[in-house]
Design an enzyme around this catalytic site. Structure first.
Site, short mmCIF file in Angstrom:
data_model
loop_
_atom_site.label_atom_id
_atom_site.label_comp_id
_atom_site.label_asym_id
_atom_site.label_seq_id
_atom_site.Cartn_x
_atom_site.Cartn_y
_atom_site.Cartn_z
CG ASP A 5 -9.90 -0.43 4.92
OD1 ASP A 5 -9.60 -0.88 3.81
OD2 ASP A 5 -9.21 -0.57 5.94
CE LYS A 30 -3.83 -2.41 2.20
NZ LYS A 30 -4.57 -2.78 3.42
CD GLN A 72 -3.52 -4.38 6.48
OE1 GLN A 72 -3.68 -3.34 5.86
NE2 GLN A 72 -3.83 -5.55 5.95
N1 GUN Z 1 -6.73 -7.00 5.87
C1 GUN Z 1 -6.96 -7.72 4.76
N2 GUN Z 1 -7.57 -6.96 3.82
C2 GUN Z 1 -7.73 -5.75 4.37
C3 GUN Z 1 -8.28 -4.53 3.89
O1 GUN Z 1 -8.77 -4.42 2.76
N3 GUN Z 1 -8.24 -3.48 4.75
C4 GUN Z 1 -7.73 -3.59 6.00
N4 GUN Z 1 -7.75 -2.51 6.77
N5 GUN Z 1 -7.20 -4.70 6.47
C5 GUN Z 1 -7.20 -5.77 5.65
#
Ligand code: GUN
Length: 282
Positions: A120, A53, A97
């Site tokens: 998100d 990311k 996350q």
């Molecule tokens: N863990 C796995 N996929 C995601 C996601 O799309 N966002 C977040 N915040 N955590 C994750």
């Protein structure tokens, strides 16, 4: 005839190019789009996702800050970080996350994030907006799936879409987006009886189960569009929820893993961050 492979990497690349143009226009207007990512602990998969990311932000010209907290961090410490990011006018997007270490209250943390910075799309305000057909932040993975269908001119209206999986991150928002696009939607899950009978009716089949090679060729209608959202590590190798070999012989379209949906998730995160910086959701 073998399925046409949906090239998520290529679609994501061209979207990211558009997004970096958008970012530079924003910067020229004096707004530096800024994503803050909170990473708690040492989960190896999470570390990889967060690094990806960060790299994608840098490439697109978006500022990214990663706040790392110890595995044993207290709930209050995490909430204080989220509160300060909420209050920081220079931060447009906040992403915590997941999964969080077991001792932390994930739902409580997600509820704390300012819905207008919730890139998100996990806050109940944004899931409510999605359910009600109002503009808001939509979770990145299902949004990416819709963009892939669009990019390949795959019709959704009136089609039977079957989603396997009912998570808040993928299954439920995926079903809502397909419904909003006028599909007839069935959601299946671990307690569904006669699963294969239902999946064989799907014109569009989305697998978001989290189990390697779960969907096999006998579960797929000939010519169906099969979207594999799974990312499973088996003996060091990434595999999806779809058994590629048997399904690619039956399906009309198929997303590979890697190179399918995964790349789109990050592109959508960048898009949501730019939307947040541009004032979406206010
Ligand atoms: N863990 C796995 N996929 C995601 C996601 O799309 N966002 C977040 N915040 N955590 C994750």
């Amino acid at each position: 005839m073998a399925a046409t492979l949906i090239d998520g990497r290529a679609v994501a690349r061209s979207l990211k190019e558009e997004l970096s143009v958008r970012a530079s226009e924003m910067i020229a207007r004096g707004v530096m789009p800024h994503l803050a990512v909170v990473l708690v602990g040492e989960n190896p998969a999470s570390q990889v996702y967060v690094r990806n990311k960060e790299n994608a932000c840098v490439k697109a010209g978006i500022r990214s800050t990663v706040i790392r907290l110890a595995e044993d961090c207290a709930q209050q410490e995490l909430e204080d970080v989220v509160a300060s990011l909420n209050a920081d006018g220079g931060v447009h997007g906040i992403l915590v996350q997941l999964p969080l270490p077991g001792h932390l209250d994930e739902a409580r943390v997600l509820r704390m994030i300012d819905p207008n910075k919730d890139v998100d799309g996990f806050h109940a305000m944004n899931s409510g907006r999605l359910m009600n057909g109002q503009p808001g932040f939509v979770p990145c993975t299902p949004l990416g799936v819709m963009k892939l269908l669009e990019a390949y001119d795959i019709p959704v209206r009136g089609k039977h879409a079957v989603v396997i999986g009912r998570s808040n991150i993928v299954g439920k928002p995926m079903a809502m987006l397909l419904l909003a696009a006028d599909a007839t939607v069935t959601i299946c899950h671990s307690r569904t009886q006669n699963l294969a009978e239902i999946t064989r009716q799907a014109d569009i089949l989305v697998a978001a189960v989290g189990r390697a090679d779960f969907v096999t060729g006998d579960m797929v209608k000939p010519g169906a569009v099969v979207i594999d959202v799974g990312i499973n590590r088996v003996e060091g190798k990434l595999v999806g929820d779809v058994d590629f070999e048997s399904v690619s012989a039956v399906a009309g379209y198929l997303t590979p893993v890697p190179g399918g949906v995964g790349q789109m998730t990050i592109a959508m995160l960048l898009a949501n961050t730019l939307d947040a910086a541009g004032g979406r959701g206010e």
